[in-house]
Design a protein around this motif. Structure first.
Motif, PDB file in Angstrom:
ATOM      1  N   VAL A 478       1.637  38.038  55.424  1.00 16.20           N
ATOM      2  CA  VAL A 478       2.021  38.123  56.836  1.00 16.20           C
ATOM      3  C   VAL A 478       2.539  39.520  57.158  1.00 16.20           C
ATOM      4  O   VAL A 478       2.177  40.118  58.180  1.00 16.20           O
ATOM      5  CB  VAL A 478       3.076  37.049  57.190  1.00 16.20           C
ATOM      6  N   LEU A 479       3.395  40.060  56.286  1.00 17.29           N
ATOM      7  CA  LEU A 479       3.902  41.427  56.493  1.00 17.29           C
ATOM      8  C   LEU A 479       2.750  42.428  56.472  1.00 17.29           C
ATOM      9  O   LEU A 479       2.697  43.357  57.299  1.00 17.29           O
ATOM     10  CB  LEU A 479       4.928  41.777  55.413  1.00 17.29           C
ATOM     11  N   LYS A 480       1.815  42.237  55.566  1.00 17.16           N
ATOM     12  CA  LYS A 480       0.662  43.131  55.463  1.00 17.16           C
ATOM     13  C   LYS A 480      -0.198  43.062  56.718  1.00 17.16           C
ATOM     14  O   LYS A 480      -0.660  44.092  57.231  1.00 17.16           O
ATOM     15  CB  LYS A 480      -0.168  42.746  54.228  1.00 17.16           C
ATOM     16  N   ALA A 481      -0.407  41.853  57.236  1.00 16.53           N
ATOM     17  CA  ALA A 481      -1.197  41.683  58.469  1.00 16.53           C
ATOM     18  C   ALA A 481      -0.514  42.352  59.651  1.00 16.53           C
ATOM     19  O   ALA A 481      -1.167  42.971  60.499  1.00 16.53           O
ATOM     20  CB  ALA A 481      -1.409  40.194  58.748  1.00 16.53           C
ATOM     21  N   PHE A 482       0.818  42.227  59.711  1.00 13.80           N
ATOM     22  CA  PHE A 482       1.603  42.870  60.780  1.00 13.80           C
ATOM     23  C   PHE A 482       1.409  44.386  60.720  1.00 13.80           C
ATOM     24  O   PHE A 482       1.057  45.037  61.711  1.00 13.80           O
ATOM     25  CB  PHE A 482       3.074  42.488  60.598  1.00 13.80           C
ATOM     26  N   HIS A 483       1.638  44.943  59.545  1.00 18.43           N
ATOM     27  CA  HIS A 483       1.539  46.396  59.368  1.00 18.43           C
ATOM     28  C   HIS A 483       0.123  46.898  59.669  1.00 18.43           C
ATOM     29  O   HIS A 483      -0.064  47.887  60.407  1.00 18.43           O
ATOM     30  CB  HIS A 483       1.941  46.760  57.941  1.00 18.43           C
ATOM     31  N   SER A 484      -0.888  46.218  59.130  1.00 20.44           N
ATOM     32  CA  SER A 484      -2.277  46.653  59.325  1.00 20.44           C
ATOM     33  C   SER A 484      -2.682  46.579  60.791  1.00 20.44           C
ATOM     34  O   SER A 484      -3.393  47.460  61.289  1.00 20.44           O
ATOM     35  CB  SER A 484      -3.225  45.774  58.493  1.00 20.44           C
ATOM     36  N   SER A 485      -2.212  45.544  61.479  1.00 20.73           N
ATOM     37  CA  SER A 485      -2.596  45.345  62.879  1.00 20.73           C
ATOM     38  C   SER A 485      -2.028  46.430  63.781  1.00 20.73           C
ATOM     39  O   SER A 485      -2.729  46.954  64.649  1.00 20.73           O
ATOM     40  CB  SER A 485      -2.138  43.971  63.369  1.00 20.73           C
ATOM     41  N   ILE A 486      -0.753  46.763  63.588  1.00 21.69           N
ATOM     42  CA  ILE A 486      -0.169  47.790  64.471  1.00 21.69           C
ATOM     43  C   ILE A 486      -0.702  49.174  64.120  1.00 21.69           C
ATOM     44  O   ILE A 486      -0.815  50.037  64.990  1.00 21.69           O
ATOM     45  CB  ILE A 486       1.382  47.760  64.450  1.00 21.69           C
ATOM     46  N   ASP A 487      -1.056  49.382  62.860  1.00 23.03           N
ATOM     47  CA  ASP A 487      -1.639  50.667  62.476  1.00 23.03           C
ATOM     48  C   ASP A 487      -3.011  50.859  63.115  1.00 23.03           C
ATOM     49  O   ASP A 487      -3.401  51.981  63.458  1.00 23.03           O
ATOM     50  CB  ASP A 487      -1.767  50.755  60.955  1.00 23.03           C
ATOM     51  N   PHE A 496       3.804  51.508  70.108  1.00 23.10           N
ATOM     52  CA  PHE A 496       3.630  51.609  68.657  1.00 23.10           C
ATOM     53  C   PHE A 496       4.988  51.632  67.961  1.00 23.10           C
ATOM     54  O   PHE A 496       5.206  50.956  66.952  1.00 23.10           O
ATOM     55  CB  PHE A 496       2.834  52.867  68.303  1.00 23.10           C
ATOM     56  N   ASN A 497       5.922  52.410  68.507  1.00 22.31           N
ATOM     57  CA  ASN A 497       7.238  52.563  67.878  1.00 22.31           C
ATOM     58  C   ASN A 497       8.008  51.254  67.845  1.00 22.31           C
ATOM     59  O   ASN A 497       8.605  50.901  66.819  1.00 22.31           O
ATOM     60  CB  ASN A 497       8.050  53.632  68.601  1.00 22.31           C
ATOM     61  N   ILE A 498       7.989  50.498  68.952  1.00 23.99           N
ATOM     62  CA  ILE A 498       8.765  49.249  68.962  1.00 23.99           C
ATOM     63  C   ILE A 498       8.094  48.195  68.082  1.00 23.99           C
ATOM     64  O   ILE A 498       8.767  47.389  67.439  1.00 23.99           O
ATOM     65  CB  ILE A 498       8.979  48.726  70.407  1.00 23.99           C
ATOM     66  N   MET A 499       6.763  48.226  67.999  1.00 28.35           N
ATOM     67  CA  MET A 499       6.073  47.298  67.097  1.00 28.35           C
ATOM     68  C   MET A 499       6.414  47.616  65.637  1.00 28.35           C
ATOM     69  O   MET A 499       6.598  46.730  64.812  1.00 28.35           O
ATOM     70  CB  MET A 499       4.567  47.375  67.300  1.00 28.35           C
ATOM     71  N   ARG A 500       6.510  48.878  65.348  1.00 26.34           N
ATOM     72  CA  ARG A 500       6.859  49.285  63.980  1.00 26.34           C
ATOM     73  C   ARG A 500       8.297  48.874  63.655  1.00 26.34           C
ATOM     74  O   ARG A 500       8.600  48.463  62.531  1.00 26.34           O
ATOM     75  CB  ARG A 500       6.690  50.790  63.823  1.00 26.34           C
ATOM     76  N   VAL A 501       9.191  49.000  64.642  1.00 28.00           N
ATOM     77  CA  VAL A 501      10.571  48.538  64.453  1.00 28.00           C
ATOM     78  C   VAL A 501      10.587  47.045  64.134  1.00 28.00           C
ATOM     79  O   VAL A 501      11.280  46.590  63.209  1.00 28.00           O
ATOM     80  CB  VAL A 501      11.425  48.834  65.705  1.00 28.00           C
ATOM     81  N   LEU A 502       9.797  46.264  64.898  1.00 26.94           N
ATOM     82  CA  LEU A 502       9.740  44.815  64.650  1.00 26.94           C
ATOM     83  C   LEU A 502       9.162  44.506  63.276  1.00 26.94           C
ATOM     84  O   LEU A 502       9.623  43.581  62.589  1.00 26.94           O
ATOM     85  CB  LEU A 502       8.901  44.121  65.730  1.00 26.94           C
ATOM     86  N   CYS A 503       8.155  45.257  62.877  1.00 25.20           N
ATOM     87  CA  CYS A 503       7.545  45.058  61.553  1.00 25.20           C
ATOM     88  C   CYS A 503       8.582  45.284  60.451  1.00 25.20           C
ATOM     89  O   CYS A 503       8.707  44.478  59.522  1.00 25.20           O
ATOM     90  CB  CYS A 503       6.358  46.001  61.387  1.00 25.20           C
TER      91      CYS A 503
END
Length: 609
Positions: A478-487, A496-503
């Protein structure tokens, strides 16, 4: 509404939906999904579209598809999927329903030979379905050929009465899901034609000769269930989004305690304790959404491979869908309850929308596979991967990090809290956590074998460790999917910045929640856990003033949110009062119970005074 009123309302909306389908008004892309979202109810015919039709598409031969699909898609019949029995659920090979072939009439005779063999829980069976796909044991020429699928008509198309030999009804009130008629089905010598057995892979000839399916067909038969589990992951994200929207909006409106003289009471969302409850759940809602996208993409890719006869990725798809279904539903269900608690006393009121949301959603932890069993299925896949001892290049990407030649790191490189702003640092920590937990489970299993236990007993002895490893594996995915998706997303820098904060918030919360597992082999130490905690507290402040826009971005309309506390306009207290005034009990100023019970009591007391 009462449970009966809820069911009546659901059927009415469901029929309206079917009429629109037939009229062609829901042909545009996503129109059906939007309509169902707006209606926001448990459709009694949901299983018809979700499982009955796809099963015929996937398991029927060409003649059967020609016979059944047109009338099914047109809702000339309404189908359900009858698998679970009173005495058996997830263990499909243990099902007791019997389909015995009679070559003299070229029919199957369907029977529920025991009390525990009657079908129990299938949706739509209670009062809606006319037909059922029945999962039963095939008996032909005196031999049990195992589990197969059969189409059985259970009600008349003229008057909807049960057909001879069929005993069917609703299982009674449930914890939630009042719009769905989960039911029971008992069959006594019910005869169906030979071609009502779905025969794309296995066949029974006129004389009763059984033709085995290809070895891989068994795995393909689970495709519908895998599809449903993929949908459950996505539904988990939507449900948690609703709960966290209610809790965050209300936490901005609600004020608690005058902390400084002359100042207004503090918004509840400004308290760190409230942020610590809610912001990781906000991050989780986004994380699960991205995991749902990943799961759907994986399902599409693997089914395309299957259509070309390639089955290599099927075990990975099955293990991933089972594990993510368990992980996401568990996280979502506990999250709804935490959101309710975060709303204080008003969260206990049905007006908050949270009690019904929890009641309806909690069943997801047991339907389509009980969660512990699902984690164990994922664990068995991990176990097989590890036992094969294959190099990284030969393994699917999801489990490549468990390969024999994958680099293992001894210590985390974190020396400053800000290092945790890097998702790669978090992902590496999550990888090492899984690797260590798998090693613990393997060691316990091996020691059990060494003491003379067989593989079944050894697996049971290590099963708790295996579920922990499987849960950690899913957490990593799940963490990997989050990171890959926002990237990969094409968004502005601010988004992008707030999504990365949430990740990072999602990842840090997991480290704190399972700190013992991250420190198990010394990869992380107590100082680094403290750094993780400090960084999480910092990120809570980052999210504070983005929290309301982040839940507004879910775009859940008030009519669907169905919550006095979570209203978009924040006018909470007036609507709580208006909601209370609409309660059926308030239609009269003096309740009927006064005349029945209270009046005699009070009049008698008055005479004594």
């Amino acid at each position: 509404m009462s449970t009966e009123e809820s069911f009546d309302s659901a059927v009415r909306k469901n029929v309206h939906y079917i009429e629109l389908l037939k009229s062609g008004k829901l042909k545009e892309s996503n129109a059906k999904a939007y309509f169902k979202s707006a209606i926001d109810d448990n459709f009694p015919t949901g299983v018809h579209e979700l499982m009955f039709v796809p099963t015929i598409e996937g398991q029927g031969n060409e003649e059967q598809k020609k016979k059944w699909l047109k009338i099914s898609r047109n809702f000339d019949i309404i189908g359900c999927y009858a698998q679970t029995e009173l005495g058996h659920g997830t263990f499909i090979r243990g099902l007791e329903t019997i389909a015995t072939y009679d070559p003299s009439t070229e029919e199957f005779v369907m029977n529920s030979p025991t009390l525990t063999s009657m079908k129990w829980w299938p949706g739509s069976v209670g009062h809606t379905a006319t037909h059922a796909i029945v999962v039963a044991r095939l008996i032909t020429k005196g031999k049990d050929e195992g589990i197969h699928l059969f189409i059985v008509q259970i009600r008349s198309l003229e008057d909807h009465n049960p057909l001879p030999g069929i005993k069917v009804g609703d299982i009674g009130p449930k914890f939630g899901y009042f719009g769905t008629d989960n039911g029971f089905l008992h069959m006594t010598n019910v005869r169906i034609p030979r071609d009502h057995m779905l025969m794309k892979y296995a066949q029974v000839s006129r004389d009763g000769t059984y033709s085995k399916p290809p070895a891989e067909a068994d795995k393909i038969s689970y495709a519908v269930m895998v599809y449903v589990r993929a949908l459950i992951v996505d539904h988990s994200a939507e449900t948690l989004a609703r709960a966290i929207t209610i809790a965050i909006r209300y936490s901005v409106v609600r004020r608690q305690t005058q902390n400084r003289p002359g100042e207004p009471e503090t918004q509840v969302l400004d308290y760190q304790t409230q942020q610590f409850k809610l912001f990781p759940l906000l991050a989780s809602a986004y994380a699960i959404k991205f995991a749902g996208h990943y799961m759907t993409k994986l399902y599409t890719e693997v089914t395309e491979e299957i259509s070309e006869g390639k089955l290599r990725s099927l075990p990975e798809l099955h293990a991933t869908s089972a594990g993510l279904k368990a992980f996401c539903t568990e996280l979502c269900c506990s999250g709804i309850e935490l959101c309710r608690l975060s709303c204080g006393g008003h969260g206990y009121s049905a007006a908050s929308g949270l009690p019904q949301l929890y009641a309806d959603y909690s069943s997801s932890q047991t339907y389509e596979g009980e969660n512990t069993v699902m984690l164990l299925q994922t664990a068995r896949y991990i176990f097989k991967v590890c036992k094969q001892n294959m190099p990284q290049a030969q393994l699917p990407s999801n489990v490549a990090y468990l390969a024999a030649d994958y680099p293992k790191y001894k210590e985390s490189p974190v020396s400053d809290p800000k290092h945790f702003n890097d998702p790669h640092i978090l992902l590496e920590a999550y990888r090492q956590r899984v690797i260590r937990l798998v090693a613990v489970a393997l060691e316990r299993y091996s020691k059990s074998i060494a003491t003379g236990l067989d593989s079944v007993a050894a697996w049971n002895n290590s099963s708790v460790d295996w579920t922990m490893a499987a849960r950690a594996h899913c957490h990593y995915l799940v963490l990997k999917a989050f990171h890959s998706s926002i990237d990969a997303a094409k968004v502005c820098e601010a988004n992008f910045n707030i999504m990365r904060v949430l990740c990072c918030l999602f990842g840090l919360h997991g480290i704190i929640q399972y700190s013992g597992e991250f420190c198990l082999d010394g990869y992380m130490n107590s100082e680094q856990i403290e750094m993780a905690k400090n960084q999480l507290y910092f990120l809570l402040k980052e999210v504070r003033y983005e929290a309301v826009p982040l839940v507004d971005a879910f775009d859940i309309h008030d009519d669907i949110l169905n919550s006095s506390l979570g209203r978009y306009d924040g006018d909470v207290y007036r609507h709580l009062y208006e909601w209370a005034l609409r309660a059926p009990r308030n239609k009269k100023e003096v309740h009927d119970n006064y005349e029945k019970y209270l009046k005699p009591l009070l009049k008698n007391t008055k005479s004594k005074l």
